[in-house]
Scaffold this motif. Structure first.
Motif, mmCIF file in Angstrom:
data_model
loop_
_atom_site.group_PDB
_atom_site.id
_atom_site.type_symbol
_atom_site.label_atom_id
_atom_site.label_comp_id
_atom_site.label_asym_id
_atom_site.label_seq_id
_atom_site.Cartn_x
_atom_site.Cartn_y
_atom_site.Cartn_z
ATOM 1 N N HIS A 1 12.677 21.057 23.765
ATOM 2 C CA HIS A 1 11.676 21.948 23.185
ATOM 3 C C HIS A 1 11.543 21.756 22.024
ATOM 4 N N SER B 1 1.599 26.578 17.920
ATOM 5 C CA SER B 1 0.947 27.988 18.425
ATOM 6 C C SER B 1 1.363 29.685 18.953
ATOM 7 N N GLU C 1 2.034 20.643 17.451
ATOM 8 C CA GLU C 1 1.327 19.811 17.454
ATOM 9 C C GLU C 1 0.604 19.313 16.536
ATOM 10 N N THR D 1 10.139 30.356 20.199
ATOM 11 C CA THR D 1 9.558 28.810 20.153
ATOM 12 C C THR D 1 7.959 28.694 20.308
ATOM 13 N N TRP D 2 7.432 27.613 18.909
ATOM 14 C CA TRP D 2 5.832 27.767 19.559
ATOM 15 C C TRP D 2 6.236 26.430 19.643
ATOM 16 N N ASP D 3 4.987 25.965 20.486
ATOM 17 C CA ASP D 3 4.081 24.855 20.820
ATOM 18 C C ASP D 3 3.268 24.114 18.940
ATOM 19 N N ASN E 1 9.749 23.999 15.629
ATOM 20 C CA ASN E 1 9.213 24.476 16.069
ATOM 21 C C ASN E 1 10.092 25.949 16.467
#
Length: 337
Positions: A13, A131, A121, A117-119, A31
């Motif tokens: 991830h 995000s 995109e 841990t950020w999302d 991220n």
């Protein structure tokens, strides 16, 4: 152009996103902590690394790094900088936040946005969107806060960071990027870098770097960077700079607020923002075992942000976000080389 690379051997991830513009500037962001891990410029002498950071997640979680944690390149929140004794009053009630820096709250607590841990995109050929949902009670902050941070590297040699947040309860908020710059590529410290800051005042601090609520004129002091000067010119008078400069960005107008120049590399960087403050930190307390180039004064942090301890100061604005509001700011770093 944005490429995706692995950054952690055991966690799929967490990725490394490599942003490259048409002029050869390369920014690397993970991220994990929304960290800017690397920023390189294509000089005639070769590729030059100009920020402090690591090549793997393991290094960011290493005990020697976290011991005197310098927050290399991370996005800081919910509240960057200090809150006096970690106490904030909201709607007549006192909220006790973690006191992770002596008796004070610093940079979001023990597990701030820098350790999440950020999302991620990719939202354009040069834009990376990160995000995060910070739940009600996260590090004892109230409200469910939704955050978006966008990194953009354009062909005008600007690295821009856009911040946006909403929250369903009134909450303290102060976001920033804790990136450290060194235009020598780590060959020298930053004391010979030249700095200019468009500011007539700093916030007065007590001995524990908590604002008193007063403003001090920089004229005839070591804090006068209105004209460009070397960082080491007056640093003996203060030992180390760790101060918030009051910026002339009323009305959230994007404005050039600072410039850094290093003579040997001939690199300069313009900083533009709509934040009201700029925290100058010259890195005296950086000291990471096993990394010789990460010692005292190895990096210069120019943290565009709101004022420290603003929730407890009646004459400071920008300390809270309320339901229905959108917190929005941006900072741009423009490079010449």
């Amino acid at each position: 152009m944005i490429q995706i690379q692995a950054f952690a051997h055991k966690d799929n991830h967490i990725k490394h996103f490599v942003l490259t513009n048409n002029n050869g500037i390369c920014a690397k962001i993970t991220n994990y902590g929304a960290i800017l891990t690397s920023l390189t410029l294509p000089l005639e002498s070769g590729e030059r690394e100009i920020v402090l950071g690591f090549d793997s997640l393991k290094d960011y979680k290493n005990k020697s790094y976290l011991k005197d944690y310098p927050y290399f390149g991370a996005i800081i929140g919910r509240y960057a900088n200090r809150i006096n004794q970690g106490k904030v009053r909201i709607d007549g009630k006192t909220i006790q936040l973690p006191t992770n820096h002596g008796k004070h709250h610093l940079h979001g607590g023990y597990s701030g946005f820098d350790k999440r841990t950020w999302d991620a995109e990719i939202v354009g050929k040069s834009r990376l969107q990160l995000s995060l949902l910070s739940m009600d009670g996260d590090e004892d902050f109230p409200g469910n806060m939704k955050l978006t941070v966008i990194y953009e590297l354009n062909d005008e040699n600007e690295l821009a960071i856009y911040y946006s947040a909403t929250c369903d309860k009134t909450s303290p908020i102060n976001l920033t990027s804790h990136t450290y710059f060194n235009f020598t590529g780590g060959e020298e410290n930053i004391l010979n870098h030249e700095l200019q800051i468009d500011s007539d005042q700093i916030l007065e601090n007590n001995t524990e770097l908590i604002p008193t609520g007063k403003y001090l004129d920089v004229k005839h002091t070591a804090f006068d960077f209105r004209a460009q000067k070397k960082i080491n010119q007056d640093i003996k008078a203060v030992e180390n700079y760790d101060n918030c400069f009051v910026l002339k960005t009323e009305g959230k107008t994007l404005k050039k607020v600072a410039e850094v120049y290093e003579e040997k590399s001939n690199i300069s960087m313009e900083v533009s923002t709509d934040f009201p403050g700029l925290q100058l930190y010259t890195g005296m307390f950086i000291n990471i075992e096993g990394h010789k180039k990460f010692g005292p004064f190895s990096g210069l942090a120019l943290e565009t942000q709101g004022y420290p301890d603003a929730p407890n100061q009646e004459n400071f604005s920008h300390g809270f976000i309320h339901p229905g509001e959108v917190y929005q700011h941006q900072t741009r770093y423009k490079f010449h080389f």
